[in-house]
Design an enzyme around this catalytic site. Sequence first.
Site, PDB file in Angstrom:
ATOM      1  N   ASP A  67       0.810  -1.220   0.000  1.00  0.00           N
ATOM      2  CA  ASP A  67       0.000   0.000   0.000  1.00  0.00           C
ATOM      3  C   ASP A  67       0.841   1.266   0.000  1.00  0.00           C
ATOM      4  OD1 ASP A  67       0.888  -0.602   2.569  1.00  0.00           O
ATOM      5  OD2 ASP A  67      -1.095  -0.855   3.421  1.00  0.00           O
ATOM      6  N   ASN A 136      -7.307  -3.791  14.735  1.00  0.00           N
ATOM      7  CA  ASN A 136      -8.715  -4.087  14.412  1.00  0.00           C
ATOM      8  C   ASN A 136      -8.833  -5.214  13.384  1.00  0.00           C
ATOM      9  OD1 ASN A 136      -7.835  -2.897  12.069  1.00  0.00           O
ATOM     10  ND2 ASN A 136      -9.290  -1.190  12.083  1.00  0.00           N
ATOM     11  N   HIS A 138      -7.163  -5.354  10.451  1.00  0.00           N
ATOM     12  CA  HIS A 138      -6.970  -5.008   9.038  1.00  0.00           C
ATOM     13  C   HIS A 138      -5.700  -5.635   8.486  1.00  0.00           C
ATOM     14  CE1 HIS A 138      -4.741  -1.018  10.190  1.00  0.00           C
ATOM     15  NE2 HIS A 138      -3.838  -1.912   9.839  1.00  0.00           N
ATOM     16  N   GLU A 143      -9.601  -2.125   5.784  1.00  0.00           N
ATOM     17  CA  GLU A 143     -10.138  -1.925   7.125  1.00  0.00           C
ATOM     18  C   GLU A 143     -11.410  -2.766   7.285  1.00  0.00           C
ATOM     19  OE1 GLU A 143      -8.680  -0.349   9.423  1.00  0.00           O
ATOM     20  OE2 GLU A 143      -7.338   1.111   8.498  1.00  0.00           O
TER      21      GLU A 143
HETATM   22  C1  F6R Z   1       1.543  -1.907   6.164  1.00  0.00           C
HETATM   23  C2  F6R Z   1       0.137  -2.260   6.299  1.00  0.00           C
HETATM   24  C3  F6R Z   1      -0.592  -2.314   7.599  1.00  0.00           C
HETATM   25  C4  F6R Z   1       0.243  -2.783   8.797  1.00  0.00           C
HETATM   26  C5  F6R Z   1      -0.612  -2.808  10.062  1.00  0.00           C
HETATM   27  C6  F6R Z   1       0.226  -3.117  11.286  1.00  0.00           C
HETATM   28  O1  F6R Z   1       1.964  -1.902   4.819  1.00  0.00           O
HETATM   29  O2  F6R Z   1      -0.434  -2.470   5.293  1.00  0.00           O
HETATM   30  O3  F6R Z   1      -1.697  -3.155   7.463  1.00  0.00           O
HETATM   31  O4  F6R Z   1       0.773  -4.051   8.543  1.00  0.00           O
HETATM   32  O5  F6R Z   1      -1.252  -1.588  10.247  1.00  0.00           O
HETATM   33  O6  F6R Z   1       1.087  -2.050  11.540  1.00  0.00           O
HETATM   34  P1  F6R Z   1       2.238  -2.160  12.628  1.00  0.00           P
HETATM   35  O7  F6R Z   1       3.172  -3.211  12.132  1.00  0.00           O
HETATM   36  O8  F6R Z   1       2.880  -0.804  12.632  1.00  0.00           O
HETATM   37  O9  F6R Z   1       1.595  -2.546  13.909  1.00  0.00           O
END
Ligand code: F6R
Length: 253
Positions: A67, A136, A138, A143
């Site tokens: 992303d 959550n 995702h 989301e």
């Molecule tokens: C990152 C992404 C997000 C993260 C998720 C966890 O490219 O797509 O889904 O993997 O938000 O983030 P952290 O690792 O910072 O807890």
Amino acid sequence: MLVEVFPDYEAISDRAAEIVTDQIRRKPDSVIGFATGSTPLGLYKRLIQNHAKHGLDFSKITTFNLDEYVGLSPDHDQSYHYFMWKNLFDHVNVTPARVHIPQGMADDVDAFCEWYERRIEQAGGIDLQILGIGGNGHIAFNEPGSSLGSRTRIKTLTQKTLEDNARFFDDPAEVPRYAITMGVGTIMDARKVLLLGSGSGKTAAIKATLEGPITAMVPATIVQLHRHAHILVDEAAAATLEYRHHHGITEPK
Ligand code: F6R
């Protein structure tokens, strides 16, 4: 699903590095899906060490990131481009032409998303997709409520994400409101997915992902349907798993 529980974050990172290193050694032209966020940083540190000390060769791999924020230029220090080059690509011998990160500055975002999907196909599909997980549930920017069959597309960021991100920007007008993200369906097409979950902020999401019903309200639950899902969690993230000793969980010696 193969689930491994480790004492802590460092041990997860060691194991993840073993898996990714092994993938690249076995298939030097692997197509690897990368994630940003804090979770894979330990993995990236170890991959850099494996390159420097043991000559792990990244030159033939093709990469696709999950992303990117819409409206941020690649050199903006909050962009995922910047993150990936700073934390991994600048320190290993990737071939820049084989690196793909969604273009947050694309003029025609929809056309770009279609192109990204086609590019993944042309590269032969993703061999190994690395995933973090949101508190959550995702995955990427999918989301709760995201279609489980979705493809790469533009998504509006949630109010919570906007608030969380605000602190990283001097000018509130700069905070991105949209992102381009691989879809849940795109992620599921990868031949293997490697999902990492660490810390107490992920306990509920890991419990739902491994033991809850499959639901768009927790997009990560879709990995229950993946034929080669490998999940690495630490004790904190695994704390409330009920069937810990019954569903393919292995405890490292
Ligand atoms: C990152 C992404 C997000 C993260 C998720 C966890 O490219 O797509 O889904 O993997 O938000 O983030 P952290 O690792 O910072 O807890």
